[in-house]
Each structure stands twice: as C-alpha cells, then as structure tokens.
Design a protein around this motif. Structure first.
Motif, PDB file in Angstrom:
ATOM      1  N   LEU A   1      -6.235  -2.829   0.211  1.00  0.00           N
ATOM      2  CA  LEU A   1      -6.449  -1.530   0.849  1.00  0.00           C
ATOM      3  C   LEU A   1      -7.307  -1.684   2.106  1.00  0.00           C
TER       4      LEU A   1
ATOM      5  N   ASN B   1      -7.745  -3.701  -6.246  1.00  0.00           N
ATOM      6  CA  ASN B   1      -7.029  -4.032  -5.014  1.00  0.00           C
ATOM      7  C   ASN B   1      -7.800  -3.676  -3.753  1.00  0.00           C
TER       8      ASN B   1
ATOM      9  N   LEU C   1       0.763   3.973  -3.063  1.00  0.00           N
ATOM     10  CA  LEU C   1       0.339   5.353  -2.827  1.00  0.00           C
ATOM     11  C   LEU C   1       1.427   6.350  -3.192  1.00  0.00           C
TER      12      LEU C   1
ATOM     13  N   VAL D   1       0.830  -1.202   0.000  1.00  0.00           N
ATOM     14  CA  VAL D   1       0.000   0.000   0.000  1.00  0.00           C
ATOM     15  C   VAL D   1       0.864   1.251   0.000  1.00  0.00           C
TER      16      VAL D   1
END
Lengths: 278, 446
Positions: free
Chosen positions: A239, A235, A119, A115
C-alpha cells in the motif's frame, strides 16, 4: 550461449529467480497458488502487452517485463476467481501504457494491480505469512545472489528500503521494550522480500537519481511502517508503494538522473529518451 | 455408504492432560497452588472493525484466590463485556472437529453397495476467568468496575504504565516473571486491560459448577489475538484453538504460516480405537515438520451445512450468542432448529501449539475471500467380511496392497513404528505382505 557475466539485461536473472521462487512455493510450500490463475495471468499479461505495443505504436513487442510482472503477480495475488487473475494482468500491464508522466509510467504494474483488486473485491488478497521463516534463509540467499549477478545495479532502492524498514522495526521494539526476536520475526517475511527485491526495486518506476531513489525508499518504508503498526493493516509495503508513487515525478523534477533502460543498465546520458519504452 | 463419524472432541481432553496451559491472558494466583490455564478456545467474530471475542478455558481448581488479566485492543465499557454459554462453544468445537469416517467394502462379488450412518460426540474444555475488585489502590486509576454474571470485572486505566502491575502487587497477587515487560509493550501499543475475578456470592447464587466463558465486544482495526502474556505462566508449549466466524471467507494468520493439516487420508481400522493418539501424534509431527512455527487449519466451512457432519451446524440463536452481530433476530423455536438456517457465516478453525520461542509476536489475522471448504477427515475402509460366493484371491491381494499402503502412510503421518503398525493390521487372507526386501535406508529416518 553467453556466460552469465556477459548478460547485461538484469531481467533474465529476475525471471530465473522469480520462477525458482514460484516452483518452490507451489511444489514445496504448497501455499495455495492455483495453476489456472498462473496461466491466466501469464497469457493475459502478454496479450495486453501486445495490444498496448500496437496501440502505442512501439517499434517492437517486448515480452520480458510483462513476464516479470506476471510472475510477481502470481507469487503475491491470491484469488478464487480466474476472472480476477485476468483483470489483475490487464490492470498491471494496461497501467504502463495509460498512466504516464513525461514518458515514464507512474505505478509499478504488479503493485497497482494488487492494490486495485484488494480495494475493489473481497475475492483478492495477499497471503503475506505463507512463506514461513524456515524458507526465508534460502529465499534471502537467492535474492542476494540476484544482486551479485546483476552487480547490484540500482540496488540502492532495495537496500535503502530494507535498511530503513528494519531500523523502524528495531526502533519500535526498543521503544516498547520488546525482545529483538519480534523485529527479526517481522523481517522474516517472504512477501516483504519479494516486495523489496522485485517490486520497489523496479528501475522504471523509481526516481532517476540515486539520491532520489534513497529518499523514495525512506518514504515508502515510513508509510509502510505507519500502515502496519498504527493502522494495523497487513500489506503495509504494497500500500505504501502505491501511495508514494506520485512522488516520483516530483523527485525527478528536483533531482537530475538517467532514465533507466533495461538493455543498457549502465548507460549514462540524457534524462529524456525518445519514444516510449516499457 | 456406511459412514461412521467420531468427532475429535474426546481427544481434546487427552491433549489437555498431556500438554496443557494456555491462554491469551495470564492468571495471577494468590495462593501458591499451581494455577495453569490449560487448552484454550477462543471464538473470534469479525466483520470490518467490529469484533466479538469469546474466551473459554477449562480451568480447574479453587477459583476464589485468583484473577485473570486480559488485554484488549481498545478501551471498553461495562456493556461490552458479557458472560457466554459454554455449551455453544462445545457445539462449535464438535461441529468443526477433525473426523474419522468409516466405510465398509461391499461384497466384492456384487456391485459396490454402501450406506451411511453417523455418530457424533462432544466433550469439551470449559471456561474460566476471574477478577478482583478493590476500592482503592495507590497510584492506579481504576476506570470502572462491575459485576457481570459470576464475575467481578475491573477495567484499569493505562494512565500509568505500571499501574496494572502495581495494582496486582498491592492486592497480593503473584505475577508471572516477565509480565511487566509484556504489559508495558501492550500499553505502548494502546492496548487496555481488564481483570476478571469470580464473585463467589454471585456464583453460588447462579449455581454454575464451572466457569462460563467471558465475551468482549469492541471496535478496533487490530484483527489479532494477544498470546504473549499466555506464555508467561506456562510450562512448555500451549494449545490454542481459534474459531473465526466471518462473513466473507477463511481467516489466516498474516505473520505466521497457516498450514492445512493432511486430510482425506485412509488409515488402518485399528485407528478407530486410537483416534486420539493418532491425531495427537500426527499434529505433533506436522508441527515439527513446520519447525514449530505454523498455525494449522483444521476446518473451513460455510456454516450453513457440513458433509459429513460431526455435529449439526450452529443455529442462528447460538451464532448470535457468540456475537455474530450481522444475523437477524428471527429466532425459531427449538423444535424448528433441526435444519439450522445459519447463513452468511464462514467458520475457520485454527489450532496452534505455541511458546515464546517459536511465536514471539502476537497472532495477526486477515480475512481472505477463500470460501473453499476444508475439513480434517480420516477414512477407515473395512474389507468385506461376509460370505462372498466367489474366488477372493484377487480381492484379498488388492486389500493387502491397500492395507500396506495405509500402514506406510500412517507411519509417515504419525512417526509410529511401521513394524508395530503392521502387527495391528489383520491383513486380508491372513497373509502379511512381503516386506523383507525393503531397502535398509527406508526406515533410517522414519
């Protein structure tokens, strides 16, 4: 050599299954894993584990969990930059030593690394469609075999997550009037199965009590569903897990249970262990 | 290096005549004529949540009697719909087409010497779309209706779930079986529809002989292409080409496998005359190998260049026409566009053959950070034909070995009979390689 039934640490089976999946993915499905990334993740993860062990003053270096994290990362993370593969390993293993509540790490290592990189960088992504539905049958059987071999210890997280998520998918199809082939297709996803069997199942980052784990799985499934079908982002499960992870200490506070130890998967006893075990 | 490039576009036409019928919307006919959309091409321009979609179809037939219904992920207004230029899509198709490359062996007695030449060719399916405008329709809220270019566009409200179907029925259109179910599902997912019908007067005023592609610009977190409606009025499998133009990198499907087609394969020289058949059969065999459930990658490249080029990269002006909104407006005059300056645009060409059984769900996409170049490239190597000036026994043997290898590869890729392939190959020195010792099982499953 011990007979299979005598091996108590389920991580041996995890490593065997993940390695098989990796070999299958690279050799047969050819789904774009660079070997350089695999090597970089593997070595960096062990190095980080070693340094973390020394800094935290742990009694001994345990390469097993870091190896499992490396294999999960290699299977899921796609990047064109080796430096990001290394960063993933550092974030994953480092998070175990740094982000802790009451002697327990908060985030699943591979999850937090995936993650964070997705990001922060355009150069990291997860190719969730690359398994194809033909491979799923064999894949599902392998995962079930894993459950049988480990005698389904703490498997309720996996089973509850898949159950809740499947219920939401079928419910959506019924509500929209869609053919059932759509939710079936949505469940035939390799990344979803890796997530269910090797990420959310992690006994170290899920609640200690069985009921707590089922509640946790339901929350993750619901958030994953919302991300996937209200926000239309891929995803969803990955998440959702990171968003739900901070709930674990709260659930642990409410529901008493046993902190998991890899070497003694059947152990019952005190909630708190002395020392830090990763 | 002597290179010969033949773009694949001619064979696209071949495919259309044999397979046919596709679109992300569906056609509704008034007359009972067979109105099937054929191979479709969709250009998806996407950055963040902003999307511009261009839909082209080679519809042929009487355009006056039918309309096309197109689902869009969000409510749209008049300014969001545009009529595009078919030539730009043709250019994009030519630029991204799988290519056949030709090399000539140099004199084996001299140093290897090659020069390079290229040829490109383009001939592409056209565009089509229509709509119907009606002053009132019972129980249906028409949110807006406009004339855009040669089209009448009608945006329908989702207030009533069966509004669209009823409106189509009320206006005398025949609706494909199963359409209501899919329309209801899309409405449940907050999607909207618009209907496009050719405005005959406007069309004759504008003077186009074909239907130009429709373009829609919208902002939505759904990076997807609705294909379910397209399976409704189709006979068998459909052919769809998707060109994604993005800023970061390659686009792939998240709910189906995206597979690279075999590339950089050496093929026998006779394939030049049968490139269309070769490509069609190879595509069919690869699709079969993936159980009919894969999306194929045919091209992934930075739009700034190509090597070898089947056609020049698109100019900034062309890219902006396709909706690449992040490019500036510093257009150069046509004479200066010999060296196109397109930057920051990555093109992904996907090819999918689909039906409802193998592709139950709409195509969902994601943009990846992968900027690795990929192209479908097939190579012909011609043996040296001229005066050599030395003993060629060894050279001929190596050429024969290569020719036999190419024959086997070709059989493997296309499923063609190896015996037929060998018949068409002029083996070096006129000697066919020994194949009698081939084990009986070698050709059992091929």
């Amino acid at each position: 050599m011990k007979p299979l039934s005598r091996i108590r640490d389920p991580r041996y089976f995890q490593i065997a299954v993940l390695t098989t999946l990796l070999a299958f993915g690279i050799g047969i499905l050819d789904f774009g894993i660079h070997w350089q990334n695999a090597v970089a993740i593997l070595l960096t993860a062990q190095a980080t584990q070693f340094i973390g062990t020394r800094l935290a003053g742990l009694p001994r270096f345990d390469p097993m969990s870091a190896l499992i994290t490396s294999l999960s990362l290699t299977l899921l993370l796609r990047t064109d930059l080796v430096v990001l593969a290394c960063a993933a390993a550092v974030i994953a293993i480092g998070s175990k030593f740094v982000i802790r509540v009451k002697g327990k790490h908060v985030f699943n290592p591979a999850n937090v690394a995936l993650v964070t990189l997705m990001l922060l960088s355009d150069h990291a992504w997860v190719s969730s469609g690359q398994w194809g539905s033909a491979a799923i049958g064999a894949f599902g059987l392998t995962c079930l075999g894993y459950l049988v071999l480990t005698r389904a210890r703490r498997a309720e997280t996996t089973i509850a997550f898949l159950g809740f998520y499947a219920a939401l998918l079928f419910g959506r199809a019924l509500w929209l009037g869609d053919p059932m082939s759509i939710p079936v297709h949505q469940l035939q996803n390799g990344a979803l199965l890796i997530f269910a069997f090797f990420m959310i199942s992690d006994p170290k980052t899920t609640p200690n009590a069985a009921l707590g784990r089922i509640v946790f799985a339901a929350v993750v499934a619901a958030i994953a569903f919302i991300i996937q079908f209200s926000y239309y982002q891929p995803n969803g499960p990955i998440l959702a897990l990171i968003l739900s992870a901070p709930l674990v200490p709260a659930i642990d506070a409410l529901l008493q249970g046993t902190h998991y130890r890899w070497e003694k998967p059947d152990a019952r006893g005190s909630t708190h262990l002395k020392g830090v075990k990763t | 290096m002597k290179i010969f490039v033949t773009a694949l576009t001619a064979l696209v036409t071949v495919m259309i005549t044999t397979t046919a019928q596709a679109f992300c919307g569906f056609y509704v006919a008034k007359a009972d004529t067979s109105l099937f959309n054929r191979a479709s091409q969709v250009v998806l321009v996407r950055d963040d949540d902003r999307t511009v979609i261009t839909m082209a179809n080679d519809f042929e037939g009487n355009v006056e009697d039918f309309a096309v219904v197109i689902p869009v992920p969000t409510m749209i207004e008049r300014e969001q719909i545009n009529v595009g230029d078919r030539a730009v899509i043709q250019h994009l198709d030519a630029y991204t087409s799988p290519r056949l490359v030709e090399y000539h062996d140099g004199n084996p007695c001299h140093r290897y010497e090659l020069d390079e030449r290229m040829r490109s060719d383009a001939n592409l399916p056209a565009a089509a779309m229509q709509l119907k405008r009606s002053a009132k329709s019972q129980g249906v809220t028409i949110e807006a209706s406009y004339t855009v270019g040669e089209y009448d566009i009608l945006i329908l409200s989702a207030a009533q779930s069966d509004g669209l179907i009823r409106w189509l029925n009320d206006n005398g259109y025949k609706i494909p079986r199963g359409a209501k179910r899919v329309v209801d599902s899309y409405l449940g997912q907050d999607m909207r529809f618009f209907v496009a019908k050719v405005n005959v007067q406007e069309r004759s005023k504008l003077g186009y002989q074909y239907l130009r592609p429709l373009q829609v610009a919208y902002e939505s977190n759904k990076f997807m292409l609705p294909i379910r409606l397209g399976t409704l009025n189709a006979k068998g499998k459909q052919e769809l080409y998707i060109y994604a133009l993005t800023r970061t990198g390659r686009v792939e499907t998240t709910n189906y496998r995206t597979v690279k087609l075999p590339t950089d394969v050496e093929v026998p020289a006779f394939v030049e005359g049968e490139f269309g058949d070769f490509y069609r059969d190879m595509f069919a065999r690869q699709t079969e190998k993936e159980n009919g459930r894969a999306v194929f990658l045919e091209y992934a490249w930075d739009m700034a260049w190509c090597d070898p080029c089947a056609a020049d990269p698109l100019s900034q002006k062309e890219l902006r026409q396709l909706g690449v909104f992040w490019l500036g407006k510093n257009d150069r005059p046509a004479r200066d566009t010999l060296q196109p300056q397109a930057q920051n645009v990555f093109v992904t060409r996907l090819h999918v053959r689909y039906d409802a059984e193998h592709f139950p769900e709409d195509l969902m996409f994601q943009e990846t950070g992968d900027r690795q170049n990929y192209q479908g490239r097939y190579v012909i190597r011609h043996p040296w034909k001229g005066e050599a000036g030395c003993d060629l026994t060894q050279y001929d043997a190596s050429v024969r070995e290569r020719q036999e290898r190419e024959a086997q590869l070709l059989a493997n890729l296309t499923g063609w009979d190896i015996g037929d392939i060998r018949e068409k190959i002029p083996f070096a020195g006129g000697i066919r390689p020994e194949t009698g010792k081939e084990p009986w099982w070698k050709r059992l499953w091929n």
